[in-house]
Design an enzyme around this catalytic site. Structure first.
Site, PDB file in Angstrom:
ATOM      1  N   SER A 139       4.488 -96.037 -32.102  1.00  0.00           N
ATOM      2  CA  SER A 139       5.083 -95.763 -33.410  1.00  0.00           C
ATOM      3  C   SER A 139       3.975 -95.441 -34.394  1.00  0.00           C
ATOM      4  O   SER A 139       2.836 -95.921 -34.249  1.00  0.00           O
ATOM      5  CB  SER A 139       5.865 -96.985 -33.902  1.00  0.00           C
ATOM      6  OG  SER A 139       6.272 -96.826 -35.253  1.00  0.00           O
ATOM      7  N   TYR A 149       6.177-106.093 -35.133  1.00  0.00           N
ATOM      8  CA  TYR A 149       6.577-104.843 -34.478  1.00  0.00           C
ATOM      9  C   TYR A 149       5.401-103.861 -34.479  1.00  0.00           C
ATOM     10  O   TYR A 149       5.043-103.305 -33.436  1.00  0.00           O
ATOM     11  CB  TYR A 149       7.777-104.225 -35.192  1.00  0.00           C
ATOM     12  CG  TYR A 149       8.193-102.886 -34.638  1.00  0.00           C
ATOM     13  CD1 TYR A 149       9.100-102.800 -33.592  1.00  0.00           C
ATOM     14  CD2 TYR A 149       7.686-101.687 -35.158  1.00  0.00           C
ATOM     15  CE1 TYR A 149       9.487-101.568 -33.073  1.00  0.00           C
ATOM     16  CE2 TYR A 149       8.055-100.465 -34.650  1.00  0.00           C
ATOM     17  CZ  TYR A 149       8.958-100.407 -33.603  1.00  0.00           C
ATOM     18  OH  TYR A 149       9.321 -99.178 -33.091  1.00  0.00           O
TER      19      TYR A 149
END
Length: 258
Positions: A139, A149
Site C-alpha cells: 500500500s 496496517y
C-alpha cells in the site's frame, strides 16, 4: 522446462480473489489465458467470481489466518504455479490504542506471516524453472507511519524488495504493488468513512492491476500505480515525520467515537 508444461497455460494463484483488487487480477489474468487458483474465505462469492470468468478455475476456500488453511494453500504453491498474487488483507476502523490486540495480531499475521509462507512455498519451483514470480499487495500507506496496517504493509514492501534482489538473477520477478485509494469494497468492509478523500485521488481496481502486471513483467521490485500516488510517496520521503503525522491525523477517515 518440459514440453508438457510449456504447452499448458500458465497458472496463477490469487488470494483474496472474491472481490476488489483480487477479483480484478482474476479478470485480467483470465483474459490473458491463465489457469486460475482462486483463494478466499468467502466460498459463495468465490464461486460467483469463478463462474463469471472464461477461465479454468480451481477454488480453494481458506481463511488465511488459520494455520491449517494456510498450510493447504502453501502445498498448492509448492505443487508449482507461475504467478502468486498475495492480495488477501483487511484493515481496522479503529486506531492502534482502541483496537483489540487479537484483531491486530490477526491482521499482522495475514499481511506478514501468510505472505512470507506462501511466497517461500512458491519460489523454489519457479527458481528451478527459471520463470514466474510473485506480486505482493502492499500500500502507499506502507511509506507512512500511520497505523499497524501501514506498518504491516511497510514489511511487505521491504520483504518483496529483498526477495526481488535474490530472485532476479534466476529470472524470477517479485513485485510489491502499492496502490493508493482504490474503488473496492475494502473500506466499507472495514467500516471506514472515506468521504474526506477527494474524488481525484481514487483509481479503479482494473487500472491498478494493469499497472501491476506491466511493472511485474518489467521485473520492477516496486509498483506504484498512478502519477498522483507516485507524487504522494515522493513527497512523503522528503517531509519530516512530525509533519506527516499531523497531516495523517487531520485526514483520519476512521469513524469517530461517540
Amino acid at each position: 522446462m518440459s514440453d508438457e508444461r510449456s504447452a499448458s497455460p500458465p497458472t496463477a494463484l490469487i488470494t483474496g480473489a472474491a472481490s476488489g483488487i483480487g477479483s480484478a487480477f482474476a479478470r485480467s489474468l483470465a483474459e490473458e489465458g491463465y489457469r486460475l487458483i482462486l483463494v478466499d474465505r468467502n466460498g459463495e462469492r468465490l464461486k460467483a467470481t469463478a463462474n463469471a470468468l472464461s477461465a479454468d478455475c480451481e477454488i480453494m476456500t481458506a481463511d488465511l489466518i488459520v494455520d491449517e488453511d494456510v498450510a493447504g494453500v502453501e502445498q498448492r504453491c509448492r505443487d508449482g504455479i507461475d504467478l502468486l498474487v498475495n492480495n488477501a488483507g483487511f484493515g481496522h476502523p479503529t486506531g492502534f490504542l482502541t483496537t483489540a490486540v487479537e484483531a491486530e495480531i490477526a491482521m499482522s499475521r495475514l499481511h506478514t506471516e501468510t505472505v512470507l509462507r506462501l511466497t517461500l512455498a512458491a519460489l523454489p519451483s519457479m527458481i528451478e524453472r527459471g520463470s514466474g514470480g510473485v506480486i505482493n499487495i502492499a500500500s502507499v500507506l506502507g511509506f507512512f507511519p500511520s497505523s499497524t496496517y501501514s506498518a504491516s504493509k511497510a514489511w511487505v514492501i521491504n520483504f518483496s524488495q529483498s526477495a526481488a534482489r535474490n530472485t532476479r538473477p534466476r529470472n524470477v520477478a517479485v513485485t510489491a504493488l502499492c496502490p493508493g485509494f482504490t474503488r473496492t469494497e475494502f473500506h466499507d468492509s472495514a467500516g471506514m468513512n472515506m468521504t474526506k478523500v477527494p474524488g481525484f485521488l481514487w483509481m479503479e481496481a482494473d487500472a491498478v492491476v494493469a499497472v501491476a502486471l506491466r511493472d511485474w513483467r518489467k521485473r520492477k521490485a516496486l509498483s506504484i500505480p498512478g502519477w498522483k500516488n507516485k507524487t504522494i510517496v515522493s513527497l512523503g520521503r522528503l517531509l519530516p515525520l512530525g509533519l506527516i503525522g499531523r497531516m495523517l491525523s487531520s485526514a483520519d477517515t476512521r469513524p469517530q467515537a461517540p
